[in-house]
Design an enzyme around this catalytic site. Structure first.
Site, PDB file in Angstrom:
ATOM      1  N   ILE A 134      25.431  47.480  57.753  1.00  0.00           N
ATOM      2  CA  ILE A 134      25.632  47.696  59.171  1.00  0.00           C
ATOM      3  C   ILE A 134      24.319  48.084  59.857  1.00  0.00           C
ATOM      4  O   ILE A 134      23.341  48.400  59.183  1.00  0.00           O
ATOM      5  CB  ILE A 134      26.666  48.851  59.424  1.00  0.00           C
ATOM      6  CG1 ILE A 134      26.220  50.117  58.713  1.00  0.00           C
ATOM      7  CG2 ILE A 134      28.051  48.429  59.075  1.00  0.00           C
ATOM      8  CD1 ILE A 134      27.079  51.341  58.959  1.00  0.00           C
ATOM      9  N   ASN A 135      24.345  48.082  61.162  1.00  0.00           N
ATOM     10  CA  ASN A 135      23.233  48.629  61.947  1.00  0.00           C
ATOM     11  C   ASN A 135      23.391  50.149  61.982  1.00  0.00           C
ATOM     12  O   ASN A 135      24.301  50.703  61.365  1.00  0.00           O
ATOM     13  CB  ASN A 135      23.264  48.049  63.370  1.00  0.00           C
ATOM     14  CG  ASN A 135      21.866  47.973  63.980  1.00  0.00           C
ATOM     15  OD1 ASN A 135      21.093  48.921  63.871  1.00  0.00           O
ATOM     16  ND2 ASN A 135      21.561  46.861  64.608  1.00  0.00           N
ATOM     17  N   CYS A 179      22.520  46.715  68.270  1.00  0.00           N
ATOM     18  CA  CYS A 179      21.647  47.882  68.420  1.00  0.00           C
ATOM     19  C   CYS A 179      22.213  48.850  69.447  1.00  0.00           C
ATOM     20  O   CYS A 179      22.509  48.456  70.568  1.00  0.00           O
ATOM     21  CB  CYS A 179      20.253  47.479  68.840  1.00  0.00           C
ATOM     22  SG  CYS A 179      19.189  48.922  68.862  1.00  0.00           S
ATOM     23  N   LYS A 212      11.158  43.061  62.481  1.00  0.00           N
ATOM     24  CA  LYS A 212      11.661  43.826  63.626  1.00  0.00           C
ATOM     25  C   LYS A 212      12.326  42.854  64.593  1.00  0.00           C
ATOM     26  O   LYS A 212      11.827  41.743  64.811  1.00  0.00           O
ATOM     27  CB  LYS A 212      10.471  44.533  64.293  1.00  0.00           C
ATOM     28  CG  LYS A 212      10.792  45.214  65.605  1.00  0.00           C
ATOM     29  CD  LYS A 212      11.191  46.635  65.387  1.00  0.00           C
ATOM     30  CE  LYS A 212      11.740  47.261  66.663  1.00  0.00           C
ATOM     31  NZ  LYS A 212      12.703  48.336  66.360  1.00  0.00           N
ATOM     32  N   SER A 213      13.451  43.233  65.192  1.00  0.00           N
ATOM     33  CA  SER A 213      14.134  42.340  66.131  1.00  0.00           C
ATOM     34  C   SER A 213      13.219  41.957  67.290  1.00  0.00           C
ATOM     35  O   SER A 213      12.537  42.809  67.843  1.00  0.00           O
ATOM     36  CB  SER A 213      15.362  43.034  66.713  1.00  0.00           C
ATOM     37  OG  SER A 213      16.283  43.339  65.688  1.00  0.00           O
ATOM     38  N   GLY A 216      22.591  50.361  54.934  1.00  0.00           N
ATOM     39  CA  GLY A 216      23.052  51.632  55.487  1.00  0.00           C
ATOM     40  C   GLY A 216      22.990  52.742  54.459  1.00  0.00           C
ATOM     41  O   GLY A 216      23.874  52.878  53.622  1.00  0.00           O
TER      42      GLY A 216
END
Ligand SMILES: Cc1cc2nc3c(=O)[nH]c(=O)nc-3n(C[C@H](O)[C@H](O)[C@H](O)COP(=O)(O)OP(=O)(O)OC[C@H]3O[C@@H](n4cnc5c(N)ncnc54)[C@H](O)[C@@H]3O)c2cc1C
Ligand SMILES: Cc1cc2nc3c(=O)[nH]c(=O)nc-3n(C[C@H](O)[C@H](O)[C@H](O)COP(=O)(O)O)c2cc1C
Lengths: 306, 243
Positions: A192-193, A129, A45-46, A245
């Protein structure tokens, strides 16, 4: 079956399937379990410099075509994340990618410096994000100069640890953005995010269901967008790509490989197909490789570009 | 009801004790005992609750007021619309053969009451034991008057004055049960697990952890030692554990 082991920035991932950031990436035990369920690498997790509380529930909403989330980048801060890395090393030998985010270029450098001390295999830079606008302004990932500056700052701080920049589709050209990252020293691109943000309303209260109002779109709905993004990134750079994605099947992973991906990230697929999605996609991907004349994943990477 | 959020009208509210109420919703879903739903109070928050019964198209949850969300819930009136997603998680699955022993401690009584009724409706027998600190904490007190369940309290204010694990030890020593099914505080569960192990019977134990997404993505409810997600592989875990 075909050998699927793949090297990205000197890190071997076998199979080439990576747990995407933000999914089960908060504890060492849960990431180790994802490895037991077939992932070749995990992304945490970021994390930010200081701990952050997330948004209230509801913050994750499945819907007909995918998932909407506004978890709000809750995380234990870089110190907490470093402890998780150390604990993960005692549980698993699989590569670990640490993901970082920050509110300024300098802060990105500081978080990178701190997380580098914990020796992750790769540092992924989340410039993309869509859930934290109010606090941090528009995502950096939409701006060429900001993304270049962040990439340089993180590279300076990361020492020998490879740096992947995680991009968003919400920029003028994701291909050119990838090129900017490459020119600024990035070693890989994650694309991608989540896309959006998007919204879902409740008919009775006539209000958004997510406590944050809006959230990032993931899952099946974004697969064609992510595929096109990976295709464009490959056209503009020679960097290895972690394609993420909407991937939940070997067929989709194979399309990503043809478009130019070296390895494939899976997030929402953990929901749609269960946590054993990794071993299932690995088997399906292997069957596909075996069915091609090349019979080699490396030879198939980018084959859609002729 | 499914994984997607939708609001449903609250049909009825029943007060068992001050700060302890059952809420009834119309439902179109199959729910198994031990599963939980996510309950959304628009504008407030969304939290997990075990289903305490499903009967005749009505879903029941039974809630104790312990904090901001549950206190707000106590103010809800029939006719209001609240959000429901679910059902989620692995339900109780007692082994065939000798009847199971069902043990509910504190709020853990809710899913065991559903299991007890569920088995009864299928003509299957079970032994039902509930334990609380004091009589005021007991859900469905009126239902136990006829001897439906054995009741123990820490303070003797109702039923036998006994600690729950002591009573379970006594029952297991005197009769053969197929499975021990239980929910309650984690310290109690770990004692019960050892008791079942020592008798050589499987246990099905329901655990509570902070939950956020309820669909196995956020990682909030993962167990520290094996990484199992309580919202998917749990909340009811069978011992020995899955991968
Ligand atoms: C699978 C499951 C089934 C449950 N079943 C029932 C039930 O049938 N009846 C019942 O009364 N309660 C049940 N709970 C507990 C219920 O979710 C909490 O009491 C409620 O979330 C408390 O919210 P609050 O804002 O009122 O209190 P808070 O002040 O937020 O918390 C009070 C207590 O509840 C715990 N808690 C808070 N948020 C959560 C959360 N998201 N998930 C789990 N625990 C939390 C806290 O750790 C604390 O111990 C269940 C919990 C889980 C995980
Ligand atoms: C619940 C959830 C939380 C996420 N958290 C993060 C995060 O902290 N950092 C990040 O870079 N991406 C995050 N993402 C984005 C995913 O890593 C991934 O890029 C995106 O969901 C698209 O892939 P998917 O369709 O396989 O999920 C999150 C996604 C979801 C669904």
């Amino acid at each position: 079956m075909a050998n699927l082991a793949t090297k990205v920035c000197g890190v071997t991932m076998d199979p080439p399937l990576v747990l995407a950031s933000g999914i089960l990436g908060v504890s060492a035990a849960s990431m180790a379990r994802v490895v037991r369920c077939g992932a070749g690498a995990v992304t945490m997790k970021s994390c930010s410099l200081e701990p952050r509380a997330g948004h209230k529930n509801p913050c994750v909403l499945p819907f007909e075509h995918g998932m909407l989330n506004a978890v709000g980048l809750s995380n234990p801060g870089v110190a907490g994340a470093s402890k998780v890395i150390a604990e993960f090393r005692t549980l698993s030998r699989a590569p670990l990618i640490a993901s970082i985010f920050a509110g300024s270029v300098q802060e990105f450098g500081r978080v990178a410096e701190r997380i580098a001390e914990a020796r992750p295999d790769i540092i992924e830079v989340n410039v993309s994000c869509p859930n934290v606008h109010s606090e941090f302004g528009a995502p950096f990932g939409g701006d060429f100069d900001a993304t270049a500056a962040i990439t340089r700052a993180v590279k300076d701080a990361a020492g020998a640890i490879p740096v992947a920049v995680k991009l968003t589709l919400q920029c003028p050209s994701i291909g050119r953005m990838a090129k900017v990252c490459e020119d600024s020293g990035a070693d890989a691109i994650t694309a991608i995010n989540t896309v959006g943000p998007g919204m879902l309303l409740d008919l009775a209260t006539r209000r958004p269901i997510l406590s944050n109002g809006v959230g990032g779109l993931s899952g099946g709905a974004i697969f064609p967008l992510a595929l096109r993004a990976v295709f464009e990134v490959r056209r503009h750079t020679g960097l290895p790509i972690i394609a993420t994605g909407g991937i939940a099947t070997g067929d989709q992973a194979a399309q990503m490989i043809l478009a130019g991906a070296s390895v494939v990230g899976i997030g929402t697929g953990v929901y749609t197909r269960g946590v054993t999605v990794f071993e299932e996609v690995a088997r399906e991907l292997g069957d596909w490789v075996d069915s091609t004349p090349e019979r080699s994943l490396e030879a198939l990477t980018g084959a859609a570009h002729g | 009801m499914d994984d997607r959020m939708r609001t449903w009208p609250l049909l009825e509210v029943v007060e068992h004790n001050p700060g302890l109420k059952s809420f009834y919703f119309e439902t179109d879903s199959e729910v198994q005992p031990g599963q939980f739903i996510m309950l959304w109070l628009p504008g407030v928050d969304e939290k997990p609750f075990s289903v305490s019964d499903v009967d005749d198209g009505r879903l029941e949850v039974t809630v104790k007021a312990v904090g901001p969300f549950t206190r707000k819930l106590m103010e809800c009136r029939p006719g209001e619309r609240l959000g429901l997603r679910g059902p989620f998680g692995r339900p109780f699955a007692p082994a065939e053969g000798p009847p199971p022993l069902l043990v509910g401690g504190g709020c853990g009584v809710a899913p065991l009451r559903f299991l007890h009724r569920h088995l009864e409706r299928r003509g299957l027998s079970s032994t039902f034991l509930v334990g609380v600190r004091t009589a005021a904490d007991l859900m469905f007190r009126e239902e136990y008057a006829g001897g439906l369940a054995m009741v123990v309290t820490d303070d003797g204010s109702l039923g036998e004055r006994r600690l729950l694990p002591d009573k379970v030890g006594e029952l297991l020593a005197n009769q053969t049960y197929g499975t021990l099914c239980a929910a309650g505080p984690e310290v109690v569960l770990s004692t019960l697990k050892k008791l079942a192990e020592s008798r050589g019977i499987p246990s099905e134990l329901s655990y509570e952890r902070h939950m956020k997404c309820a669909v196995g993505l956020c990682g909030e409810c993962c167990l520290e030692d094996n990484g199992l997600r309580l919202c998917v592989e749990g909340p009811v875990l069978r011992h020995p554990l899955p991968r």
